[in-house]
Structures are given as C-alpha cells and as structure tokens.
Design a protein around this motif. Structure first.
Motif, mmCIF file in Angstrom:
data_model
loop_
_atom_site.group_PDB
_atom_site.id
_atom_site.type_symbol
_atom_site.label_atom_id
_atom_site.label_comp_id
_atom_site.label_asym_id
_atom_site.label_seq_id
_atom_site.Cartn_x
_atom_site.Cartn_y
_atom_site.Cartn_z
ATOM 1 N N THR A 3 -8.224 0.655 17.409
ATOM 2 C CA THR A 3 -7.708 -0.588 16.833
ATOM 3 C C THR A 3 -8.834 -1.427 16.242
ATOM 4 O O THR A 3 -8.709 -1.983 15.142
ATOM 5 C CB THR A 3 -6.956 -1.399 17.908
ATOM 6 O OG1 THR A 3 -6.024 -0.545 18.589
ATOM 7 C CG2 THR A 3 -6.203 -2.555 17.284
ATOM 8 N N THR A 6 -7.565 -7.934 17.966
ATOM 9 C CA THR A 6 -8.898 -7.351 18.130
ATOM 10 C C THR A 6 -9.912 -8.369 18.645
ATOM 11 O O THR A 6 -11.030 -7.998 18.998
ATOM 12 C CB THR A 6 -9.402 -6.741 16.805
ATOM 13 O OG1 THR A 6 -9.348 -7.725 15.776
ATOM 14 C CG2 THR A 6 -8.562 -5.535 16.413
ATOM 15 N N GLN A 14 -3.380 8.311 14.483
ATOM 16 C CA GLN A 14 -4.603 8.888 15.010
ATOM 17 C C GLN A 14 -5.021 10.118 14.214
ATOM 18 O O GLN A 14 -4.188 10.883 13.729
ATOM 19 C CB GLN A 14 -4.414 9.273 16.480
ATOM 20 C CG GLN A 14 -4.136 8.100 17.402
ATOM 21 C CD GLN A 14 -5.270 7.087 17.393
ATOM 22 O OE1 GLN A 14 -6.442 7.454 17.471
ATOM 23 N NE2 GLN A 14 -4.938 5.816 17.294
ATOM 24 N N GLU A 21 -4.231 0.074 26.307
ATOM 25 C CA GLU A 21 -4.628 -1.040 25.460
ATOM 26 C C GLU A 21 -3.463 -1.950 25.089
ATOM 27 O O GLU A 21 -3.614 -3.169 24.980
ATOM 28 C CB GLU A 21 -5.284 -0.502 24.183
ATOM 29 C CG GLU A 21 -5.801 -1.561 23.234
ATOM 30 C CD GLU A 21 -6.333 -0.978 21.932
ATOM 31 O OE1 GLU A 21 -7.098 -1.677 21.248
ATOM 32 O OE2 GLU A 21 -5.978 0.173 21.601
ATOM 33 N N GLN A 70 -14.921 -0.083 20.598
ATOM 34 C CA GLN A 70 -14.347 0.294 21.884
ATOM 35 C C GLN A 70 -12.997 0.991 21.747
ATOM 36 O O GLN A 70 -12.551 1.681 22.657
ATOM 37 C CB GLN A 70 -14.184 -0.955 22.774
ATOM 38 C CG GLN A 70 -15.497 -1.611 23.149
ATOM 39 C CD GLN A 70 -16.398 -0.688 23.938
ATOM 40 O OE1 GLN A 70 -15.970 -0.120 24.941
ATOM 41 N NE2 GLN A 70 -17.627 -0.508 23.487
ATOM 42 N N SER A 71 -12.335 0.820 20.608
ATOM 43 C CA SER A 71 -11.009 1.422 20.429
ATOM 44 C C SER A 71 -10.759 1.692 18.956
ATOM 45 O O SER A 71 -11.440 1.146 18.071
ATOM 46 C CB SER A 71 -9.912 0.483 20.959
ATOM 47 O OG SER A 71 -9.791 -0.650 20.114
ATOM 48 N N GLU A 73 -4.281 -4.241 31.354
ATOM 49 C CA GLU A 73 -4.916 -3.176 30.576
ATOM 50 C C GLU A 73 -5.943 -2.434 31.427
ATOM 51 O O GLU A 73 -6.001 -1.194 31.421
ATOM 52 C CB GLU A 73 -5.592 -3.761 29.341
ATOM 53 C CG GLU A 73 -6.361 -2.725 28.531
ATOM 54 C CD GLU A 73 -7.230 -3.344 27.449
ATOM 55 O OE1 GLU A 73 -7.778 -2.578 26.636
ATOM 56 O OE2 GLU A 73 -7.371 -4.578 27.424
ATOM 57 N N GLN A 105 -10.254 -7.835 27.206
ATOM 58 C CA GLN A 105 -9.418 -6.943 28.010
ATOM 59 C C GLN A 105 -8.650 -7.758 29.043
ATOM 60 O O GLN A 105 -9.178 -8.716 29.616
ATOM 61 C CB GLN A 105 -10.273 -5.909 28.726
ATOM 62 C CG GLN A 105 -10.683 -4.722 27.868
ATOM 63 C CD GLN A 105 -11.248 -3.606 28.712
ATOM 64 O OE1 GLN A 105 -12.195 -3.817 29.470
ATOM 65 N NE2 GLN A 105 -10.689 -2.425 28.589
#
Length: 246
Positions: free
Chosen positions: A75, A193, A96, A207, A72-73, A201, A197
């Motif tokens: 991270t 992690t 990134q 995030e 999902q991210s 957020e 959520q």
C-alpha cells in the motif's frame, strides 16, 4: 469515475526471490498480471524497487515506476507510485504482482463497489468450500454487515457458531474468505498510508484492520473465482499445472 491500477512488485522475497520475473507458460509472472489487468483498464503501472523488473515490464510494452526499497507494505509503495505518476484517477486499484490469474470480472467487481458513494476502500471475498479451509489461519475471514461493508477480518474462524461442534459449523453460516485485492479512493489511499500501525493490525498481522480500526469503510465484493497467488517455487509449479487447464 476514473480508475488506475498499480501493481506492486518487489524482487526481494524471503520465500521466492525474484518471483515477478519467474517464467510461467513462456511469460513472466509480472507480464501475466499486467496483461490481465490491462484487459480491463487502460492506465496500469507496475511499482517496483528493482531495475530488473522495470526493464522487464518496459520490454513487453508496459509502464513501470521505480519506488523506494524501504516500504513496509504494498500500500505504501502504491502511494509513492501515485505521487510519481501524478495520476488523477478517482480510484486506485491494487493488484498484487504475484496474481497472474486475476480475472477481469474480479477487477470489474471491485470497480462497481464505488457506485456506492460511502465506499472508501473495496476488496473481494469468496465463499469457503470446506470447514478445513475455514480453519486455515493463512486464509483470513471476513464478516460483513447487510450492505456488504466489512465488520471485521480475522485469521480465526469467525463468527463462532454456538451450540455446534466446530466440525459441523460449515453450512451453518456462509463463511467468507478474504482475497487480497484492494481498491481505494485516491484521497483515502493517501490518508491510510499516514496511519500508524493499530493494535488489531499488530495482533492479527492484517493491514486492513488498521483501516477499520481508524473508522474507514471497506466494502466487500463477492467472487466465485479463486485467485492462484504465487508465494513459493512450489506455487509456481502448481500454477504451471493450472495454466494447462485453461
């Protein structure tokens, strides 16, 4: 203290599919990011979900690790890469894969944040240059405490300047733009992690608010250098023009 950098790089992108492999000044974007980070750190990996990116990184002598496609991210992707590489570094740096102009000094600033033992997560902020830039909801704002720890991130203009028209706010407070570069203590990365959520957020689509809302401390380093991220083909054209000025 030891550091490892992991560069998350997906092939699929709604606005610019395959952008890590886009050519910028005769090198791919991902190679430029890798070389910038490698000028500071000896242990650098690209975490990707696509064989084409893996092959590209290995072709220029870089190190890469394959990760799942369903993260999902970035991270989450980084945490999987940490597990697969079995790195024992104290701090994991997240740059990134679309930031080809990340500066060595910015990475060093992130690293220095961990000289303070209470720093769990580090990131960067840059002073805004105009009230029009402050008002852009695509540029998250940061407010910090007196020690440089983040109090809040928002897409809205924060803080509110009472008694002044908004067009006159610039100069009344040093508004700070958030740059999306992070560093985490390795055990903290594993913990965050696993968090669901958070309401903040979801509200702001940021995030880092999940981490703040769960009590983690994010220290903000200051930089005067603007990052030039690539999100669209038009951004790539601007990056080409920027490259000619260096």
């Amino acid at each position: 203290m030891t550091f490892t950098a992991i560069i998350p790089a997906r092939y699929a992108s709604t606005r610019f599919p395959g952008k890590p492999l886009a050519v910028l000044g005769r090198k791919t974007v991902i190679q430029r990011v890798y070389e910038q980070v490698s000028s500071v750190l000896s242990e650098v990996y690209v975490a990707t979900d696509d064989e084409r990116i893996l092959t590209c990184v290995e072709s220029f002598g870089g190190k890469a690790v394959m990760t799942r496609t369903d993260h999902q991210s970035g991270t989450d992707r980084i945490q999987e890469a940490v597990e697969k590489t079995a790195t024992q570094a104290d701090v994991i740096i997240n740059v990134q894969g679309d930031e080809p102009f990340i500066q060595p000094l910015q990475i060093q600033t992130l690293m220095q944040l961990f000289d303070v033992p209470s720093t769990q997560i580090g990131t960067l902020g840059k002073p805004f240059e105009s009230i029009e830039a402050v008002e852009n909801p695509n540029s998250p704002k940061i407010v910090t405490d007196v020690r440089g720890f983040a109090l809040y991130f928002s897409r809205s203009v924060i803080p509110y300047i009472r008694g002044k028209a908004q067009k006159d706010w610039f100069g009344e407070y040093p508004f700070l733009k958030h740059l999306g570069v992070y560093a985490y203590r390795r055990e903290v990365l594993e913990e965050i992690t696993k968090l669901p959520q958070s309401p903040l957020e979801k509200a702001e689509s940021l995030e880092q608010l999940r981490w703040l809302q769960n009590g983690y401390r994010i220290r903000v380093g200051l930089t005067d250098v603007e990052t030039v991220g690539i999100d669209t083909p038009e951004d790539l054209q601007r990056a080409e023009a920027f490259l000619t000025t260096l």
